[in-house]
Design a protein around this motif. Structure first.
Motif, PDB file in Angstrom:
ATOM      1  N   LEU A 127      74.507  98.095  47.915  1.00  0.00           N
ATOM      2  CA  LEU A 127      75.933  97.780  47.937  1.00  0.00           C
ATOM      3  C   LEU A 127      76.094  96.400  48.562  1.00  0.00           C
ATOM      4  CD1 LEU A 127      77.434 101.140  49.289  1.00  0.00           C
ATOM      5  CD2 LEU A 127      77.117 100.446  46.895  1.00  0.00           C
ATOM      6  N   PHE A 128      76.810  95.527  47.890  1.00  0.00           N
ATOM      7  CA  PHE A 128      77.052  94.180  48.387  1.00  0.00           C
ATOM      8  C   PHE A 128      78.488  94.115  48.918  1.00  0.00           C
ATOM      9  CE2 PHE A 128      73.800  94.094  45.159  1.00  0.00           C
ATOM     10  CZ  PHE A 128      72.806  93.299  45.721  1.00  0.00           C
ATOM     11  N   LEU A 129      78.631  93.667  50.173  1.00  0.00           N
ATOM     12  CA  LEU A 129      79.927  93.709  50.857  1.00  0.00           C
ATOM     13  C   LEU A 129      80.437  92.310  51.189  1.00  0.00           C
ATOM     14  CD1 LEU A 129      79.034  96.493  53.479  1.00  0.00           C
ATOM     15  CD2 LEU A 129      79.774  96.810  51.122  1.00  0.00           C
ATOM     16  N   ASN A 130      81.768  92.196  51.254  1.00  0.00           N
ATOM     17  CA  ASN A 130      82.357  90.933  51.699  1.00  0.00           C
ATOM     18  C   ASN A 130      82.544  90.947  53.213  1.00  0.00           C
ATOM     19  OD1 ASN A 130      84.663  92.488  52.208  1.00  0.00           O
ATOM     20  ND2 ASN A 130      85.726  91.796  50.362  1.00  0.00           N
ATOM     21  N   VAL A 131      83.214  89.947  53.755  1.00  0.00           N
ATOM     22  CA  VAL A 131      83.364  89.854  55.214  1.00  0.00           C
ATOM     23  C   VAL A 131      84.224  90.976  55.786  1.00  0.00           C
ATOM     24  CG1 VAL A 131      82.971  87.371  55.343  1.00  0.00           C
ATOM     25  CG2 VAL A 131      85.287  88.233  54.908  1.00  0.00           C
ATOM     26  N   LYS A 132      85.002  91.645  54.919  1.00  0.00           N
ATOM     27  CA  LYS A 132      85.838  92.767  55.365  1.00  0.00           C
ATOM     28  C   LYS A 132      85.138  94.111  55.167  1.00  0.00           C
ATOM     29  CE  LYS A 132      90.234  90.440  54.395  1.00  0.00           C
ATOM     30  NZ  LYS A 132      91.499  90.510  53.619  1.00  0.00           N
ATOM     31  N   ASN A 133      83.844  94.055  54.836  1.00  0.00           N
ATOM     32  CA  ASN A 133      83.041  95.259  54.565  1.00  0.00           C
ATOM     33  C   ASN A 133      83.546  96.038  53.357  1.00  0.00           C
ATOM     34  OD1 ASN A 133      81.342  94.681  56.629  1.00  0.00           O
ATOM     35  ND2 ASN A 133      81.731  96.521  57.826  1.00  0.00           N
ATOM     36  N   GLN A 134      84.184  95.336  52.414  1.00  0.00           N
ATOM     37  CA  GLN A 134      84.608  95.947  51.157  1.00  0.00           C
ATOM     38  C   GLN A 134      83.507  95.761  50.121  1.00  0.00           C
ATOM     39  OE1 GLN A 134      88.177  93.593  50.709  1.00  0.00           O
ATOM     40  NE2 GLN A 134      89.479  95.327  51.301  1.00  0.00           N
ATOM     41  N   ILE A 135      83.314  96.773  49.292  1.00  0.00           N
ATOM     42  CA  ILE A 135      82.278  96.693  48.251  1.00  0.00           C
ATOM     43  C   ILE A 135      82.721  95.720  47.166  1.00  0.00           C
ATOM     44  CG2 ILE A 135      81.023  97.958  46.464  1.00  0.00           C
ATOM     45  CD1 ILE A 135      81.351 100.468  48.219  1.00  0.00           C
ATOM     46  N   ILE A 136      81.893  94.713  46.921  1.00  0.00           N
ATOM     47  CA  ILE A 136      82.188  93.776  45.840  1.00  0.00           C
ATOM     48  C   ILE A 136      81.262  93.979  44.640  1.00  0.00           C
ATOM     49  CG2 ILE A 136      83.240  92.016  47.292  1.00  0.00           C
ATOM     50  CD1 ILE A 136      80.572  90.563  47.417  1.00  0.00           C
ATOM     51  N   HIS A 137      80.166  94.694  44.885  1.00  0.00           N
ATOM     52  CA  HIS A 137      79.234  94.955  43.777  1.00  0.00           C
ATOM     53  C   HIS A 137      78.267  96.065  44.174  1.00  0.00           C
ATOM     54  CE1 HIS A 137      76.915  94.233  40.178  1.00  0.00           C
ATOM     55  NE2 HIS A 137      75.827  93.921  40.864  1.00  0.00           N
ATOM     56  N   LYS A 138      77.869  96.835  43.198  1.00  0.00           N
ATOM     57  CA  LYS A 138      76.849  97.879  43.398  1.00  0.00           C
ATOM     58  C   LYS A 138      75.790  97.698  42.322  1.00  0.00           C
ATOM     59  CE  LYS A 138      76.220 102.850  42.692  1.00  0.00           C
ATOM     60  NZ  LYS A 138      76.894 104.094  42.262  1.00  0.00           N
ATOM     61  N   GLN A 139      74.528  97.752  42.712  1.00  0.00           N
ATOM     62  CA  GLN A 139      73.470  97.548  41.719  1.00  0.00           C
ATOM     63  C   GLN A 139      72.262  98.432  41.994  1.00  0.00           C
ATOM     64  OE1 GLN A 139      72.884  93.545  40.393  1.00  0.00           O
ATOM     65  NE2 GLN A 139      70.666  93.802  40.205  1.00  0.00           N
ATOM     66  N   THR A 140      71.742  99.043  40.950  1.00  0.00           N
ATOM     67  CA  THR A 140      70.480  99.781  41.049  1.00  0.00           C
ATOM     68  C   THR A 140      69.351  98.769  40.944  1.00  0.00           C
ATOM     69  OG1 THR A 140      71.443 101.763  40.046  1.00  0.00           O
ATOM     70  CG2 THR A 140      69.038 101.585  40.033  1.00  0.00           C
ATOM     71  N   ILE A 141      68.558  98.678  41.996  1.00  0.00           N
ATOM     72  CA  ILE A 141      67.491  97.678  42.045  1.00  0.00           C
ATOM     73  C   ILE A 141      66.259  98.135  41.274  1.00  0.00           C
ATOM     74  CG2 ILE A 141      66.012  96.304  43.570  1.00  0.00           C
ATOM     75  CD1 ILE A 141      69.045  95.686  43.741  1.00  0.00           C
ATOM     76  N   PHE A 142      65.898  99.394  41.455  1.00  0.00           N
ATOM     77  CA  PHE A 142      64.808  99.940  40.646  1.00  0.00           C
ATOM     78  C   PHE A 142      64.857 101.464  40.665  1.00  0.00           C
ATOM     79  CE2 PHE A 142      61.499 101.939  43.251  1.00  0.00           C
ATOM     80  CZ  PHE A 142      61.915 101.604  44.523  1.00  0.00           C
ATOM     81  N   ILE A 143      64.110 102.071  39.738  1.00  0.00           N
ATOM     82  CA  ILE A 143      64.009 103.523  39.635  1.00  0.00           C
ATOM     83  C   ILE A 143      62.539 103.897  39.711  1.00  0.00           C
ATOM     84  CG2 ILE A 143      64.440 105.550  38.178  1.00  0.00           C
ATOM     85  CD1 ILE A 143      66.724 103.951  36.875  1.00  0.00           C
ATOM     86  N   GLY A 144      62.204 104.803  40.610  1.00  0.00           N
ATOM     87  CA  GLY A 144      60.819 105.226  40.786  1.00  0.00           C
ATOM     88  C   GLY A 144      60.513 105.467  42.242  1.00  0.00           C
ATOM     89  N   SER A 145      59.297 105.843  42.544  1.00  0.00           N
ATOM     90  CA  SER A 145      58.913 106.138  43.925  1.00  0.00           C
ATOM     91  C   SER A 145      59.010 104.890  44.796  1.00  0.00           C
ATOM     92  CB  SER A 145      57.482 106.677  43.979  1.00  0.00           C
ATOM     93  OG  SER A 145      57.397 107.896  43.274  1.00  0.00           O
ATOM     94  N   LEU A 146      59.589 105.052  45.978  1.00  0.00           N
ATOM     95  CA  LEU A 146      59.784 103.922  46.878  1.00  0.00           C
ATOM     96  C   LEU A 146      58.441 103.433  47.407  1.00  0.00           C
ATOM     97  CD1 LEU A 146      62.061 102.242  48.107  1.00  0.00           C
ATOM     98  CD2 LEU A 146      61.986 103.750  50.095  1.00  0.00           C
ATOM     99  N   ASN A 147      58.246 102.125  47.303  1.00  0.00           N
ATOM    100  CA  ASN A 147      57.008 101.517  47.767  1.00  0.00           C
ATOM    101  C   ASN A 147      57.334 100.114  48.264  1.00  0.00           C
ATOM    102  OD1 ASN A 147      54.506  99.808  47.490  1.00  0.00           O
ATOM    103  ND2 ASN A 147      53.628 101.800  46.983  1.00  0.00           N
ATOM    104  N   ALA A 148      56.808  99.784  49.416  1.00  0.00           N
ATOM    105  CA  ALA A 148      57.128  98.490  50.025  1.00  0.00           C
ATOM    106  C   ALA A 148      56.740  97.321  49.127  1.00  0.00           C
ATOM    107  CB  ALA A 148      56.426  98.369  51.375  1.00  0.00           C
ATOM    108  N   SER A 149      55.736  97.497  48.306  1.00  0.00           N
ATOM    109  CA  SER A 149      55.296  96.402  47.437  1.00  0.00           C
ATOM    110  C   SER A 149      56.180  96.274  46.197  1.00  0.00           C
ATOM    111  CB  SER A 149      53.845  96.628  47.002  1.00  0.00           C
ATOM    112  OG  SER A 149      53.731  97.815  46.232  1.00  0.00           O
ATOM    113  N   ILE A 150      56.998  97.294  45.916  1.00  0.00           N
ATOM    114  CA  ILE A 150      57.858  97.275  44.737  1.00  0.00           C
ATOM    115  C   ILE A 150      59.238  96.719  45.061  1.00  0.00           C
ATOM    116  CG2 ILE A 150      59.029  98.741  43.029  1.00  0.00           C
ATOM    117  CD1 ILE A 150      56.617 100.592  43.103  1.00  0.00           C
ATOM    118  N   VAL A 151      59.759  97.082  46.232  1.00  0.00           N
ATOM    119  CA  VAL A 151      61.081  96.609  46.631  1.00  0.00           C
ATOM    120  C   VAL A 151      60.954  95.175  47.130  1.00  0.00           C
ATOM    121  CG1 VAL A 151      63.080  96.999  48.105  1.00  0.00           C
ATOM    122  CG2 VAL A 151      61.768  98.943  47.285  1.00  0.00           C
ATOM    123  N   HIS A 152      61.312  94.217  46.293  1.00  0.00           N
ATOM    124  CA  HIS A 152      61.193  92.814  46.660  1.00  0.00           C
ATOM    125  C   HIS A 152      62.499  92.338  47.282  1.00  0.00           C
ATOM    126  CE1 HIS A 152      57.357  92.496  44.675  1.00  0.00           C
ATOM    127  NE2 HIS A 152      57.864  92.945  43.543  1.00  0.00           N
TER     128      HIS A 152
END
Length: 223
Positions: A127-152
């Motif tokens: 979730l991407f927020l503005n200075v008022k902590n309002q949601i300005i955008h939501k994005q799915t970054i990836f789908i699959g098992s969480l791995n530190a080398s995958i989440v860039h």
């Protein structure tokens, strides 16, 4: 059959007379389906669709294959239903994004849970927020098992810069239903905190969604 129902009690006529909000889920679905089959009315068919998916909420995850597997639902009816469901989902999401302010981990979880609590695969969402902590955008970054080398971090913060976000909240779901953080969850969080510090874009929280429950890594003291 629908012709045996008093004309004033038929779904379309009731919608015209009383408004859409007065109709039941079965009646609204019947209007979208338009017709039943030779053996049953459109109201009975609509009721069977709701029975297959157990509750209205589960319809938003329906696939076209699941739809056409229901007797009386052909490809055309399935496409009509899925299109209506997707349109409703986008409208609800847009309205939420325009108004939703994150004041606590509970706010973030309440916003994310409807879409994430019943997913069969792990989804990493930001979730991407503005200075008022309002949601300005939501994005799915990836789908699959969480791995530190995958989440860039670069993918997340590139989008944050593009959206002029002041801060971000990351979240992912555990299909097991248990939101207990793993070692990978904690490692990914630390990397995002470090990258955010360098970029000047704060990671406010990392929320893990389970089966109608959640854990905030910030609240749990992981950062």
């Amino acid at each position: 059959m629908i012709r045996d129902v008093n004309i004033e009690d038929r779904p379309r006529e009731r919608l015209l007379r009383q408004g859409a909000m007065s109709l039941s889920n079965q009646e609204l679905l019947a209007i979208l389906l338009r017709t039943g089959t030779k053996e049953e009315s459109v109201l009975v068919l609509a009721n069977r669709v709701l029975s297959v998916f157990e509750r209205l909420h589960h319809l938003k995850h329906a696939t076209i294959e699941e739809m056409v597997a229901i007797k009386g639902i052909g490809e055309v009816k399935a496409i009509q239903l899925l299109a209506a469901i997707e349109l409703g989902r986008r409208l609800a999401q847009k309205q939420s994004e325009e108004k939703y302010t994150i004041r606590s981990p509970q706010d973030a979880a309440a916003y994310l849970m409807p879409d994430m609590t019943s997913l069969s695969q792990e989804h990493f969402v930001t979730l991407f927020l503005n200075v008022k902590n309002q949601i300005i955008h939501k994005q799915t970054i990836f789908i699959g098992s969480l791995n530190a080398s995958i989440v860039h971090p670069r993918e997340i913060f590139r989008e944050a810069v593009k959206r002029s976000a002041a801060s971000i909240i990351c979240a992912h779901n555990h299909p097991s239903g248990v939101p207990t953080p793993s070692t990978e969850d904690i490692e990914v969080t630390k990397r995002l905190i470090e990258a955010g510090y360098i970029m000047g874009i704060e990671l406010i929280d990392h929320v893990i969604i389970g089966d109608h429950q959640f854990i905030s890594l910030k609240e749990k003291g992981y950062f």
